[in-house]
Design a protein around this motif. Structure first.
Motif, PDB file in Angstrom:
ATOM      1  N   ALA A 186       0.924  -1.489  -0.053  1.00  0.00           N
ATOM      2  CA  ALA A 186      -0.627  -0.109  -0.423  1.00  0.00           C
ATOM      3  C   ALA A 186       0.619   1.188  -0.047  1.00  0.00           C
ATOM      4  O   ALA A 186      -0.035   2.227  -0.533  1.00  0.00           O
ATOM      5  N   LEU A 187       1.921   0.869   0.834  1.00  0.00           N
ATOM      6  CA  LEU A 187       2.562   2.266   0.822  1.00  0.00           C
ATOM      7  C   LEU A 187       3.635   2.614  -0.619  1.00  0.00           C
ATOM      8  O   LEU A 187       3.426   3.605  -1.297  1.00  0.00           O
ATOM      9  N   PHE A 188       3.716   1.422  -0.938  1.00  0.00           N
ATOM     10  CA  PHE A 188       3.821   1.683  -2.963  1.00  0.00           C
ATOM     11  C   PHE A 188       3.021   2.444  -3.526  1.00  0.00           C
ATOM     12  O   PHE A 188       3.292   2.969  -4.510  1.00  0.00           O
ATOM     13  N   LYS A 189       1.645   2.030  -3.774  1.00  0.00           N
ATOM     14  CA  LYS A 189       0.954   2.631  -4.038  1.00  0.00           C
ATOM     15  C   LYS A 189       1.195   4.461  -4.009  1.00  0.00           C
ATOM     16  O   LYS A 189       0.547   4.964  -4.935  1.00  0.00           O
ATOM     17  N   GLY A 190       1.395   4.461  -2.671  1.00  0.00           N
ATOM     18  CA  GLY A 190       0.964   6.080  -2.225  1.00  0.00           C
ATOM     19  C   GLY A 190       2.712   6.663  -2.880  1.00  0.00           C
ATOM     20  O   GLY A 190       2.072   7.558  -3.320  1.00  0.00           O
ATOM     21  N   LEU A 191       3.703   6.093  -2.883  1.00  0.00           N
ATOM     22  CA  LEU A 191       4.568   6.994  -3.434  1.00  0.00           C
ATOM     23  C   LEU A 191       4.167   6.916  -4.633  1.00  0.00           C
ATOM     24  O   LEU A 191       4.560   8.361  -5.528  1.00  0.00           O
ATOM     25  N   THR A 205      14.457  12.310  -2.627  1.00  0.00           N
ATOM     26  CA  THR A 205      15.971  11.736  -2.084  1.00  0.00           C
ATOM     27  C   THR A 205      14.890  11.092  -0.688  1.00  0.00           C
ATOM     28  O   THR A 205      15.675   9.729  -0.972  1.00  0.00           O
ATOM     29  N   THR A 206      14.087  11.625   0.503  1.00  0.00           N
ATOM     30  CA  THR A 206      13.580  10.658   0.979  1.00  0.00           C
ATOM     31  C   THR A 206      12.782   9.623   0.737  1.00  0.00           C
ATOM     32  O   THR A 206      12.861   8.783   0.925  1.00  0.00           O
ATOM     33  N   ALA A 207      11.723   9.811  -1.075  1.00  0.00           N
ATOM     34  CA  ALA A 207      11.002   8.654  -1.512  1.00  0.00           C
ATOM     35  C   ALA A 207      12.253   7.556  -1.570  1.00  0.00           C
ATOM     36  O   ALA A 207      11.577   6.681  -1.543  1.00  0.00           O
ATOM     37  N   LEU A 208      12.939   7.980  -2.043  1.00  0.00           N
ATOM     38  CA  LEU A 208      13.898   6.322  -3.196  1.00  0.00           C
ATOM     39  C   LEU A 208      14.677   6.304  -1.369  1.00  0.00           C
ATOM     40  O   LEU A 208      14.225   4.778  -1.830  1.00  0.00           O
ATOM     41  N   LEU A 210      12.898   5.362   1.268  1.00  0.00           N
ATOM     42  CA  LEU A 210      11.274   4.730   1.559  1.00  0.00           C
ATOM     43  C   LEU A 210      11.595   3.806   1.146  1.00  0.00           C
ATOM     44  O   LEU A 210      11.073   2.213   0.903  1.00  0.00           O
ATOM     45  N   LEU A 211      11.649   4.093  -0.718  1.00  0.00           N
ATOM     46  CA  LEU A 211      11.737   3.239  -1.545  1.00  0.00           C
ATOM     47  C   LEU A 211      12.403   1.811  -1.658  1.00  0.00           C
ATOM     48  O   LEU A 211      12.123   0.734  -1.755  1.00  0.00           O
ATOM     49  N   ALA A 212      13.310   1.847  -1.078  1.00  0.00           N
ATOM     50  CA  ALA A 212      14.861   1.323  -0.296  1.00  0.00           C
ATOM     51  C   ALA A 212      14.249   0.355   0.771  1.00  0.00           C
ATOM     52  O   ALA A 212      14.918  -1.635   0.713  1.00  0.00           O
ATOM     53  N   GLN A 213      13.865   0.935   1.412  1.00  0.00           N
ATOM     54  CA  GLN A 213      13.327  -0.090   2.590  1.00  0.00           C
ATOM     55  C   GLN A 213      11.921  -0.993   2.548  1.00  0.00           C
ATOM     56  O   GLN A 213      11.807  -2.305   2.909  1.00  0.00           O
ATOM     57  N   LEU A 214      11.297  -1.145   1.294  1.00  0.00           N
ATOM     58  CA  LEU A 214      10.268  -1.919   1.060  1.00  0.00           C
ATOM     59  C   LEU A 214      10.386  -3.235   0.624  1.00  0.00           C
ATOM     60  O   LEU A 214      11.131  -3.607  -0.489  1.00  0.00           O
ATOM     61  N   SER A 215       9.691  -4.606   1.616  1.00  0.00           N
ATOM     62  CA  SER A 215      10.159  -5.462   0.781  1.00  0.00           C
ATOM     63  C   SER A 215       9.177  -5.806  -0.097  1.00  0.00           C
ATOM     64  O   SER A 215       7.569  -6.542   0.287  1.00  0.00           O
ATOM     65  N   LEU A 216       9.126  -5.683  -1.863  1.00  0.00           N
ATOM     66  CA  LEU A 216       8.372  -6.089  -2.979  1.00  0.00           C
ATOM     67  C   LEU A 216       8.593  -6.677  -3.732  1.00  0.00           C
ATOM     68  O   LEU A 216      10.424  -6.957  -4.111  1.00  0.00           O
ATOM     69  N   PRO A 217       8.448  -7.849  -4.859  1.00  0.00           N
ATOM     70  CA  PRO A 217       8.919  -8.636  -5.448  1.00  0.00           C
ATOM     71  C   PRO A 217       9.134  -7.529  -6.672  1.00  0.00           C
ATOM     72  O   PRO A 217       9.209  -6.339  -6.966  1.00  0.00           O
ATOM     73  N   ALA A 218      10.624  -8.577  -7.079  1.00  0.00           N
ATOM     74  CA  ALA A 218      11.737  -7.746  -8.192  1.00  0.00           C
ATOM     75  C   ALA A 218      10.742  -6.889  -9.207  1.00  0.00           C
ATOM     76  O   ALA A 218      10.841  -6.437  -9.747  1.00  0.00           O
ATOM     77  N   ASP A 219       9.717  -7.783  -9.425  1.00  0.00           N
ATOM     78  CA  ASP A 219       9.041  -7.479 -10.640  1.00  0.00           C
ATOM     79  C   ASP A 219       8.136  -7.060 -10.627  1.00  0.00           C
ATOM     80  O   ASP A 219       6.491  -6.074 -11.063  1.00  0.00           O
ATOM     81  N   THR A 220       7.632  -6.181  -8.968  1.00  0.00           N
ATOM     82  CA  THR A 220       6.616  -5.402  -9.878  1.00  0.00           C
ATOM     83  C   THR A 220       6.511  -4.067 -10.021  1.00  0.00           C
ATOM     84  O   THR A 220       7.327  -4.151 -10.620  1.00  0.00           O
ATOM     85  N   VAL A 229      12.941   6.891 -11.556  1.00  0.00           N
ATOM     86  CA  VAL A 229      13.075   8.863 -11.408  1.00  0.00           C
ATOM     87  C   VAL A 229      13.287   9.441 -10.729  1.00  0.00           C
ATOM     88  O   VAL A 229      13.302  11.200 -10.425  1.00  0.00           O
ATOM     89  N   LEU A 230      13.364   8.699  -9.234  1.00  0.00           N
ATOM     90  CA  LEU A 230      13.159   8.847  -7.759  1.00  0.00           C
ATOM     91  C   LEU A 230      14.735  10.234  -8.211  1.00  0.00           C
ATOM     92  O   LEU A 230      15.699  10.523  -7.045  1.00  0.00           O
ATOM     93  N   ALA A 231      15.539   8.578  -8.162  1.00  0.00           N
ATOM     94  CA  ALA A 231      17.795   9.254  -8.390  1.00  0.00           C
ATOM     95  C   ALA A 231      16.861  10.291  -9.045  1.00  0.00           C
ATOM     96  O   ALA A 231      18.461  10.596  -9.298  1.00  0.00           O
ATOM     97  N   ALA A 232      17.209  10.304  -9.981  1.00  0.00           N
ATOM     98  CA  ALA A 232      16.907  10.749 -10.993  1.00  0.00           C
ATOM     99  C   ALA A 232      16.581  12.452 -10.720  1.00  0.00           C
ATOM    100  O   ALA A 232      17.263  13.764 -11.030  1.00  0.00           O
TER     101      ALA A 232
END
Length: 258
Positions: A186-191, A205-208, A210-220, A229-232
């Motif tokens: 759900a947090l990924f959907k919010g981001l 920067t902060t969103a990236l 947070l994204l790194a902390q999420l346990s999501l399937p690699a093919d999400t 886009v966040l890294a950029a």
């Protein structure tokens, strides 16, 4: 959960005005041969709740939510919002937000409520922070402490539709949600919505992080593109319209963001 008493009160209130349910539809005593949809009943009557001078503000709000339970039509939430912002508003905040919270926790479809939060409350800068705090932000500590399923359900629903909420108003809640794996999808959907929605807001920067902390399937779907886009350093799709297309190309080519 739904308020069964409020729903029955709403049914009686409609019946007193000649409107009653018949099978899968509704009929009005003034035109008994014409079958009405729930949407038609909502458009005709949900606004009238707030004109009923026999009810005080709290009872009007409870009755309106009873109509929502009964009709399951998003127009009822529009009328609630109109009443809160109108000449007779604001509505009693405790009753208003308790109505949202209880129904966001219910084990039934909540699309009318999440859509209402998104377009009525979260996209409006004058109400977004208050609304987000009421439906999730003020309770995020409880969510992290062995929250019951109902509270987790509410948290998931709010996070997923919270894209338009200003970043300062949701950053702390997002950070807390990142600590609970059950909330990661759900947090990924919010981001993702924070990036794509016209009114979406995030800090790259902060969103990236947070994204790194999420346990999501690699093919999400769209995980790689959002990371890119966040890294950029991009904040919003609509302010950098070509960035997402470039990220899609990079994802297909297997290029990792720098």
């Amino acid at each position: 959960m739904m308020d069964g008493q409020a729903m029955e009160d709403a049914r009686r209130w409609l019946a007193d005005r000649g409107v009653r349910q018949v099978g899968d539809g509704w009929v009005d005593a003034e035109a008994p041969d014409q079958l009405l949809t729930a949407n038609e009943v909502a458009h005709s009557w949900s606004g009238e709740v707030f004109a009923d001078e026999c009810l005080d503000g709290a009872h009007q709000v409870r009755l309106a939510f009873g109509l929502l339970d009964l009709l399951d039509d998003s127009w009822v939430t529009c009328e609630i919002r109109f009443a809160d912002q109108g000449a007779g508003g604001p509505l009693p905040a405790d009753v208003l937000w308790d109505g949202y919270r209880r129904r966001l926790e219910a084990d039934r479809d909540a699309e009318a409520l999440t859509y209402s939060l998104w377009v009525d409350w979260f996209e409006d800068r004058s109400t977004a922070a208050r609304a987000f705090a009421e439906v999730l932000g003020d309770d995020i500590g409880r969510v992290l402490n062995d929250a019951p399923d109902a509270l987790l359900r509410r948290a998931r629903r709010v996070l997923a539709c919270s894209g338009p909420v200003p970043w300062p108003a949701k950053e702390a809640a997002y950070g807390s949600a990142a600590r609970l794996p059950a909330l990661h999808p759900a947090l990924f959907k919010g981001l993702l919505a924070s990036y794509h929605d016209v009114y979406g807001e995030l800090e790259p920067t902060t969103a990236l992080a947070l994204l790194a902390q999420l346990s999501l399937p690699a093919d999400t779907p769209h995980l790689a593109e959002l990371r890119s886009v966040l890294a950029a350093g991009h904040e919003n799709h609509h302010r950098s319209p070509g960035a997402w297309d470039n990220a899609l190309i990079e994802a297909v080519a297997g290029i990792e963001p720098t």
